[in-house]
Design an enzyme around this catalytic site. Sequence first.
Site, PDB file in Angstrom:
ATOM      1  N   VAL A   1       0.818  -1.072  -0.029  1.00  0.00           N
ATOM      2  CA  VAL A   1      -0.161   0.042   0.042  1.00  0.00           C
ATOM      3  C   VAL A   1       0.717   1.260  -0.138  1.00  0.00           C
ATOM      4  CG1 VAL A   1      -1.825   1.225   1.209  1.00  0.00           C
ATOM      5  CG2 VAL A   1      -1.997  -1.143   1.113  1.00  0.00           C
ATOM      6  N   SER A   2       0.504   2.193  -0.777  1.00  0.00           N
ATOM      7  CA  SER A   2       1.343   3.699  -0.988  1.00  0.00           C
ATOM      8  C   SER A   2       2.847   3.259  -1.230  1.00  0.00           C
ATOM      9  CB  SER A   2       0.813   4.406   0.389  1.00  0.00           C
ATOM     10  OG  SER A   2       1.364   5.632   0.364  1.00  0.00           O
TER      11      SER A   2
END
Length: 715
Positions: free
Chosen positions: A318-319
């Site tokens: 994520v990210s």
Amino acid sequence: MHTRRHTWLYLLALPAMALSTTLAANPGQGAGPGAGAGPDVDKGRGGPPILNLPPAGLIGEIRQQYYDGSSDDLLTAGLGQSGLAGGAPAFADPANPTAAELRRLAIYNNYRALVPVAPGGGYGEFFGPAVGSSTPDGRISGHEWLTLMSSGEQNRHTVMVQVPDSFDSRRPCMVTAPSSGSRGVYGAIGTGGEWGLKRGCAVVYTDKGTGMGVHNLDNGTVTGIDGTLVEAGSDDAVFTAPISATDLDTFTADDPNRIAFKHAHSRANPESEWGQNVLDSIRFGFYVVNELYGQQDAQGRRIPTIRPGNTLVIASGVSNGGGAAVLALEQDTERLIDGLAASEPNVNPTVRRDFTIRQGAGPVISEHSRSLLDYQTALAVYQGCANAAPSVSDALFNLVTPGREAIAANACARLESLGLVTGEDTAERAESALLALIETFGLQPEQALIQPVTWWANVSTGIAVTYANAYGRFGVEDKLCGVTFAASDAGGGVIPLPEVAERAIFSTGNGIPPTGGVNLIDGNAAQGVPTEISQALSPTTGNPDYSLDAFLCLRALVDSDNEYAARVADGIDEIRASGDLQRRPAIFVTPRADQILPINHTSRPYVGLNRLVEGKQTGLRYYEVLNAQHLDILNNLPGLDAQYIPLHHYYFQALDKLYDHLRGGRPLAPSQVVRTEPRGPGAPPLTLANLPAISSSPGEGDVILFENNQLRIPE
């Protein structure tokens, strides 16, 4: 806690009995997706078996721990689903927390930083430790192995492998969980960690060389691998600032009580090795699972019978973790990875101007693919003024701190004097600043209403300082643009970091100040002493303006032509993504209102670049989710809970779809816009009506296409 010395394992193995493992031990090998995607690494046929040796680059000890799932476990540190939603666990002695206490609090804080836990927001129903679990509180028993790896003196990164007891060595799977942001090694515990552990997969983590390495330059203490404080230079140190003793003495005399952070001050540009860090974690993962489940020879030595060729390996994140997973797949020359699922990935695509982006009937975007430092320094310069725009006056948590209206007006006046905005008054200048962010810098109009609360949390300013230092490989003693890191008092003055805060920072910090009691300090403040940026007076005007002089200096590193800017440009070149996913199955899930990683510079242009590189045979699918933003944790706040749905739900859905594709051959759904429904006034509990599934046959008005060298996104 058990430890294993491993220097001796690098010695050449003596001849041993012939390898007796056959395909019968792994019946799925070579039989389909995830069961033959990698090379056959058993090179010992006809000769001595290859012994299970750890990968190169390990530092110090491998720490091993088994958690039985009662008082402690892999996923929740013994807190269970309800405990993660409750109050933070306390230390018995705050002045001397144990490694186990630090781990528990780190898991608690890192889980909650990525996963919204407020009632009605999906926690406990659509996601959460107990959802789909065989235990009522979601605790998971199993093994946890932890160590440091390095490809250079300052490039060390933490790697960890969690192997649940439900791991099936006859049908093995592995999921990567590189930390989001600059978090420590538990940074992805609630994302890739939760999904993989509940699937019975080994989960391999890395902090990507950025996470929670903190060096108190005055007292010489640094963060150790288990979160406890150790001496600078220790083998167990996550990070020690690369500064000579002479320079350190000079620096601490002139600027006492300063703190160095690994991401900013390692002089290593950690992002340039994120892909390799993820691949390192996979290699360490194979070593660990074979130590636990590999076949033994007559001498009791382990043979690597769990191999890339018979193990399903999903790169996920994520990210920043998603960006690291993307880079890992691009750089995977060993075919360790079978597929990718990334949520809102931080990718900086190689700039190509032979394709464009268009949303609906909106303008054609050709100036895409700006670097993270480009748009974050733009936010750091313009957003403080833009918050005063009448068009965002209804944005929740905008200008909530007393005095912020006046500071915004000062920022707008300063920008107008420099010719960066226009207008006769603050309102006009603020609208001009907002327009610059959207039209000049390519941010989405949808992000305008969520950006003020992100500004309130000092996100863009912290990112701008950290990444400028990292890309230019500057040291803490360089005091880039006059900004340093330190604790501060109520008046903004520098103070020593309290001992209890320093001892807890492994568990409370996120790797990018302001965090864990450490703030951004403007060394050029007109007060004549270094001052925390929100209270600093401009050395140019004498007014508070969010330290615009410092951030204009950082902005100049992007669009100027000088030695420092050249160093930064070289660092950015090192982290650009190629767009080549080697035609393996991949999914991006991204929120349209992403206020931290604007989609016209990250996911969207990566999809276009990938099509240019791989053509119609690409395996990449792109799902753009409406009414979602970058930080699901903000959905816990009243008002924002009514406006935004959790992107986390779609990240798990993407992982499910990729798993089903790789295991069962189910086709991946076409790229599409996912039209969610906000909860609305009063934020009633989320239902499936709010969260429509990613469709296997989306309507014509929802399909995302790449035609005539243009990525076309439905409105």
